[in-house]
Scaffold this active site. Structure first.
Site, mmCIF file in Angstrom:
data_model
loop_
_atom_site.group_PDB
_atom_site.id
_atom_site.type_symbol
_atom_site.label_atom_id
_atom_site.label_comp_id
_atom_site.label_asym_id
_atom_site.label_seq_id
_atom_site.Cartn_x
_atom_site.Cartn_y
_atom_site.Cartn_z
ATOM 1 N N ASP A 360 0.864 -1.189 0.000
ATOM 2 C CA ASP A 360 0.000 0.000 0.000
ATOM 3 C C ASP A 360 0.903 1.242 0.000
ATOM 4 O OD1 ASP A 360 -2.963 1.033 0.688
ATOM 5 O OD2 ASP A 360 -1.477 2.222 1.794
ATOM 6 N N ILE A 361 0.573 2.206 -0.860
ATOM 7 C CA ILE A 361 1.353 3.451 -0.903
ATOM 8 C C ILE A 361 1.040 4.268 0.354
ATOM 9 C CG2 ILE A 361 1.777 5.586 -2.175
ATOM 10 C CD1 ILE A 361 1.003 4.109 -4.727
ATOM 11 N N ASN A 368 -2.756 13.050 -3.455
ATOM 12 C CA ASN A 368 -3.885 13.548 -4.246
ATOM 13 C C ASN A 368 -4.312 14.931 -3.782
ATOM 14 O OD1 ASN A 368 -4.217 11.417 -6.052
ATOM 15 N ND2 ASN A 368 -5.509 10.252 -4.641
ATOM 16 N N HIS A 373 -5.220 14.787 -8.504
ATOM 17 C CA HIS A 373 -5.434 13.387 -8.885
ATOM 18 C C HIS A 373 -4.620 12.983 -10.106
ATOM 19 C CE1 HIS A 373 -8.577 12.306 -6.014
ATOM 20 N NE2 HIS A 373 -9.026 13.553 -6.141
ATOM 21 N N ASP A 377 -2.321 9.727 -10.316
ATOM 22 C CA ASP A 377 -2.302 8.708 -11.366
ATOM 23 C C ASP A 377 -0.884 8.435 -11.838
ATOM 24 O OD1 ASP A 377 -5.023 8.513 -11.208
ATOM 25 O OD2 ASP A 377 -5.430 9.720 -12.993
ATOM 26 N N GLU A 403 -4.819 2.381 -4.025
ATOM 27 C CA GLU A 403 -3.358 2.414 -4.014
ATOM 28 C C GLU A 403 -2.763 1.117 -3.492
ATOM 29 O OE1 GLU A 403 -4.729 4.434 -0.132
ATOM 30 O OE2 GLU A 403 -5.398 4.226 -2.215
#
Length: 526
Positions: A360-361, A368, A373, A377, A403
């Site tokens: 998981d980031i 974001n 956003h 991405d 994520e």
């Protein structure tokens, strides 16, 4: 005679219409979906029943339609061609045999006339009911006509005026048919007009003949009689039918050989179409592991084009269905299918290994919120590229959601921790420079489950997810394993318990600092 009838039959046969099939009907096969008649009925989310098929089911009406089409465009034209050829050959044989017979009869009749001209000089005359030529008596002398019959295998007759005097033709009692008058047509053409006459149905006694009449002349050029050569119509028809039968047999053999070739070609075509049908059926069920038979895809015709197009559609559809559109990684659905196979393999093979990791980031929401956003991405794509590159030939990687990423190694946990740490180091080291913002870096936390055997897929993922949760709670930017080990950013190992204690102590220390109050100064008392 039969010539006119055969020409009419040939014309009628040639006007028959053969119904042909267009290419569009063949190409339409590629769009058919073939449900299995034994398929189980399942319910989708809307509650409606749908067919579940393994792609092996056959659509009976479709197969009959294809086979019927191929039969129509191969066998029916051949049968019609066979009829046309038979009728044509019958007409040609009839015409040729009549022509050849007329020539033979002409030669035989002239031989009779010339033989008597050489054997007996003088004119033909009748004396006391007996025929003479000059001084030679002819009545009752059958040697010449019998010899000619033997030579030509024809019946021979000599007429004086319109009456038959010498003949090889016998009645049913075995007597020679002499004393009968010639047919009116022969009298009209040969006796009265001094012309040769060929009749296709001349009645002599109770039988019909192909007959040829030529005039017999006296020395002054007047017609005194006729020389006749003939053959029974029934006998000619037997010979003709035998010849036609032989021709028909030859035609049938040729048609059968052609049919066998066509049937063999039709079998290959049908088999190729059935392969495409099965391929599309499996594709409709979401099975992308099937292979199009090489002999079908290499065909250099429309069926080969159809097969290659089906393979291209399969590839495009598989990519669309199984990959995440943003990152290009496997999506959750495809990853579940791959993991199911890997779990089945390790439960079946004791030497097989599997390690499941969820990453998981860290603080992705703040990325974001801070950079937008679009920047988020870019971060997801960059992380995905690093994961895909590092996992090449080592296992599978998928975007699990948001994520989160699922990384599955085909290796023991001890053999993959170094690779996972290297991958995490590359992610930490990457610098993001986005549209004038200050460059930034990110970190990730991973939960690792190295004990996948004898467990369900949900259990394996749940345990890895719990490790990820521990990593998030105890500081992030680390790798947490189900055996209690924690790989820290500096490359050193710790334990889950130690890290939890450390996190609790740190929280307790922060709480104590917050609770310390600064004493107020009483200015009045001072």
């Amino acid at each position: 005679m039969g010539k006119k009838q055969s020409e009419e039959l040939k014309k009628e046969t040639q006007e028959a219409v053969i119904e042909e099939v267009s290419e569009a009907e063949i190409e339409e096969i590629s769009t058919w979906q073939i449900p299995d008649k034994n398929a189980k009925q399942e319910k989708d989310k809307t509650g409606k029943k749908r067919n579940s098929s393994d792609g092996k089911g056959k659509h009976p009406s479709m197969l009959r339609s294809i086979q019927g089409i191929l039969i129509n465009i191969s066998i029916v034209p051949l049968l019609i061609l066979g009829v046309i050829l038979t009728v044509s050959m019958a007409g040609v044989l009839n015409s040729n045999m009549e022509k050849e017979l007329a020539e033979t009869l002409d030669v035989a009749a002239n031989s009779l006339y010339n033989t008597y001209s050489l054997l007996a000089p003088g004119d033909y005359r009748m004396d006391n009911g007996r025929l003479y030529k000059g001084e030679t008596l002819l009545t009752g002398k059958y040697e010449v006509v019998d010899a000619l019959k033997t030579a030509y295998k024809l019946d021979i007759s000599l007429y004086y005026g319109d009456t038959r005097v010498l003949t090889t033709i016998m009645d049913e009692n075995g007597r020679r048919l002499v004393g009968e008058k010639a047919p009116d047509q022969a009298i009209n053409w040969t006796l009265n007009r001094d012309r040769e006459f060929f009749g296709e149905s001349v009645q002599i006694g109770s039988e019909y003949y192909y007959g040829y009449y030529i005039p017999m002349l006296s020395r002054d050029g007047s017609v005194v009689g006729m020389a006749f050569a003939g053959r029974p119509v029934a006998e000619v028809h037997r010979v003709m039918l035998n010849a036609i039968a032989k021709a028909v047999v030859i035609s049938l053999i040729a048609i059968i050989i052609t049919l066998l070739v066509c049937m063999n070609a039709n079998r290959h075509i049908t088999k190729a179409l059935q392969s495409i049908q099965k391929y599309l059926g499996l594709l409709a069920d979401g099975n992308f592991d099937m292979q199009m038979p090489i002999n079908v895809s290499r065909r250099e015709d429309e069926i080969g084009d159809m097969a290659r197009n089906a393979v291209e559609v399969c590839g495009a559809l598989e990519k669309k269905i199984t990959t995440d559109p943003l990152t290009g990684l496997l999506n959750r659905r495809a990853c579940n299918a791959q993991m199911e196979k890997m779990l089945a393999n390790i439960n079946r093979d004791e030497t097989a290994r599997m390690t499941v990791t969820i990453g998981d980031i860290d603080y992705f929401k703040s990325v974001n919120d801070t950079y937008g956003h679009e920047c988020g991405d870019i971060v997801l794509k960059t992380v995905s590229d690093i994961l895909a590159e590092e996992m090449k030939d080592k296992g599978i990687v998928a975007r699990w959601g948001g994520e989160e990423f699922l990384v599955v190694y085909s290796a023991h946990i001890d053999d993959m921790l170094g690779d996972l740490n290297e991958m995490l180091w590359r992610i930490r080291s990457h610098i993001f420079d986005y549209e004038g913002f200050e460059p930034f870096q990110i970190t990730m936390t991973f939960g690792v489950n190295g004990k996948a055997w004898d467990k369900t897929q949900d259990e394996v993922i749940k345990e890895a997810d719990e490790c990820l949760y521990y990593g998030k709670e105890t500081g992030r930017n680390r790798i947490v394993c189900t055996d209690g080990r924690v790989l820290l950013p500096d490359g050193k190992f710790s334990t889950v318990a130690a890290e939890i204690n450390k996190a609790q102590q740190q929280k307790a220390g922060e709480s104590d600092e917050d609770d310390t109050e600064v004493p107020e100064t009483d200015t009045d008392e001072a």
